[in-house]
Design a protein around this motif. Structure first.
Motif, PDB file in Angstrom:
ATOM      1  N   ASN A 209     -36.711 -32.606 -42.143  1.00  0.00           N
ATOM      2  CA  ASN A 209     -38.135 -33.077 -41.952  1.00  0.00           C
ATOM      3  C   ASN A 209     -39.014 -32.662 -43.023  1.00  0.00           C
TER       4      ASN A 209
ATOM      5  N   LEU B 238     -35.514 -38.872 -46.029  1.00  0.00           N
ATOM      6  CA  LEU B 238     -36.712 -39.845 -45.993  1.00  0.00           C
ATOM      7  C   LEU B 238     -36.453 -40.340 -44.789  1.00  0.00           C
ATOM      8  N   VAL B 239     -35.368 -40.879 -44.378  1.00  0.00           N
ATOM      9  CA  VAL B 239     -35.361 -41.693 -43.083  1.00  0.00           C
ATOM     10  C   VAL B 239     -35.704 -40.732 -41.847  1.00  0.00           C
ATOM     11  N   SER B 240     -35.167 -39.602 -41.900  1.00  0.00           N
ATOM     12  CA  SER B 240     -35.528 -38.188 -40.809  1.00  0.00           C
ATOM     13  C   SER B 240     -36.865 -38.105 -40.743  1.00  0.00           C
ATOM     14  N   THR B 241     -37.680 -38.170 -41.971  1.00  0.00           N
ATOM     15  CA  THR B 241     -39.225 -37.661 -42.191  1.00  0.00           C
ATOM     16  C   THR B 241     -39.867 -38.779 -41.480  1.00  0.00           C
ATOM     17  N   SER B 242     -39.543 -40.079 -41.708  1.00  0.00           N
ATOM     18  CA  SER B 242     -40.110 -41.381 -41.529  1.00  0.00           C
ATOM     19  C   SER B 242     -40.350 -41.603 -40.155  1.00  0.00           C
TER      20      SER B 242
ATOM     21  N   VAL C  79     -38.232 -43.387 -38.368  1.00  0.00           N
ATOM     22  CA  VAL C  79     -37.631 -44.488 -38.320  1.00  0.00           C
ATOM     23  C   VAL C  79     -36.348 -44.301 -37.126  1.00  0.00           C
TER      24      VAL C  79
END
Length: 331
Positions: free
Chosen positions: A80, A260-264, A266
């Motif tokens: 994250n 980025l996917v984990s941080t967003s 989604v």
């Protein structure tokens, strides 16, 4: 990949996964050693007792190379970036100096010990960034051989174990604060499992801070791997033939995309955790494949030289981390 070509890989992949499962189980029971080390050891033992038949070689090579790259991508799902950068930014100055120290020592001492360039690079990267994960990310980018990966992983493992026992004792002797020890452990101990073991044995506050610092340090995989891939390609090809698109380690882009996917948000936290765990299993499978490919006679020819290099890198990172903290008055 055609069906006929794909079938050539199945026997080797199957035998690798068959060995990787007990290695993963042993790693969960003894996390201080970890699944990747067990995988490599079981692979070596299997190769000695009953070498895989020729029909398995293609699949074993495939696992050691491509599954290793896929594992790095999946590890991005445990990042994250907001949490990492919010807390870990405090450690960036120390990381700059410790990473520089590790690479300088790896280059100078590696040359003095007459170690292969890749072995020195992998030990330097493993010490500077995050142990086995950094070795997994760097090995395909610099076209490292199986025995070079094995030298490096076994060396890093040795100093992971030592750090768990030595760091807390030294921390108490130096009367370090929880913040100071967490910063030291997070920037100077190689592998995440060893960072967690050493820092939480010091205090819970030190453990919480060290874990975030370590995750920040892991992100250094991205620029370091890209730089090393380009340098390696420049060495092996004339400048006129140099092609950045072919050289670029695209799996690192996958690692960043997964982060980025984990941080967003989604994907759910549960799904991200499951994907990251899958990545950790694939590292075990890849290290098992490395073990199955190892020639112990070649490993023995290097003797204690990788261990001496690992010791020098490890000591330099630990001392530099303490020195920068002392200078910045973070104790």
């Amino acid at each position: 990949m055609k069906d006929g070509e794909r079938s050539l890989f199945i026997p080797g992949i199957a035998i690798t996964f068959l060995i990787a499962v007990p290695a993963w189980y042993l790693g969960t029971k003894i996390p201080l050693i970890g699944g990747p080390v067990f995988g490599m050891l079981l692979g070596i033992i299997t190769a000695i007792c009953k070498p895989p038949p020729p029909c398995c070689r293609a699949g074993i090579r495939f696992t050691s190379k491509y599954f290793l790259q896929l594992s790095v991508i999946l590890l991005g799902f445990e990042m994250n970036l907001f949490h990492v950068l919010a807390i870990g930014s405090q450690s960036l100055a120390i990381m700059f100096f410790t990473i520089s120290a590790a690479f300088c020592v790896a280059w100078m001492i590696g040359r003095g010990l007459n170690l292969s360039g890749n072995t020195a690079i992998l030990i330097g990267v493993g010490t500077a960034i995050c142990g086995g994960s950094a070795i997994a990310a760097t090995a395909p980018a610099i076209a490292a051989k199986e025995r070079e990966v094995a030298y490096s992983l076994s060396t890093i493992f040795l100093f992971n174990i030592a750090a768990v026992f030595i760091f807390p004792v030294l921390g108490h002797y130096l009367k370090m604060s929880d913040l100071g020890f967490g910063l030291w452990a997070g920037t100077a101990i190689n592998d995440t499992s060893s960072v967690v073991a050493a820092s939480y044995s010091y205090s819970e506050a030190a453990g919480n801070f060290a874990t975030i610092v370590k995750l920040t340090r892991t992100l250094m995989i991205i620029p370091i791997t890209i730089i090393l891939a380009i340098i390696t390609a420049k060495k092996t090809a004339a400048d006129s033939e140099f092609n950045l698109a072919k050289t670029f380690p695209w799996f690192i882009v996958g690692f960043l995309a997964a982060s980025l996917v984990s941080t967003s948000g989604v994907f759910s936290e549960e799904l991200c955790a499951a994907l990251a765990h899958a990545g950790k299993f694939l590292i075990i499978a890849a290290m098992t494949a490395v073990g199955l490919s190892i020639d112990l006679r070649q490993m023995a020819s290097n003797g204690v030289r990788p261990i001496l290099l690992g010791l020098m890198c490890w000591a330099s990172v630990a001392v530099v981390s303490l020195g920068v903290q002392y200078y910045l008055e973070l104790w």
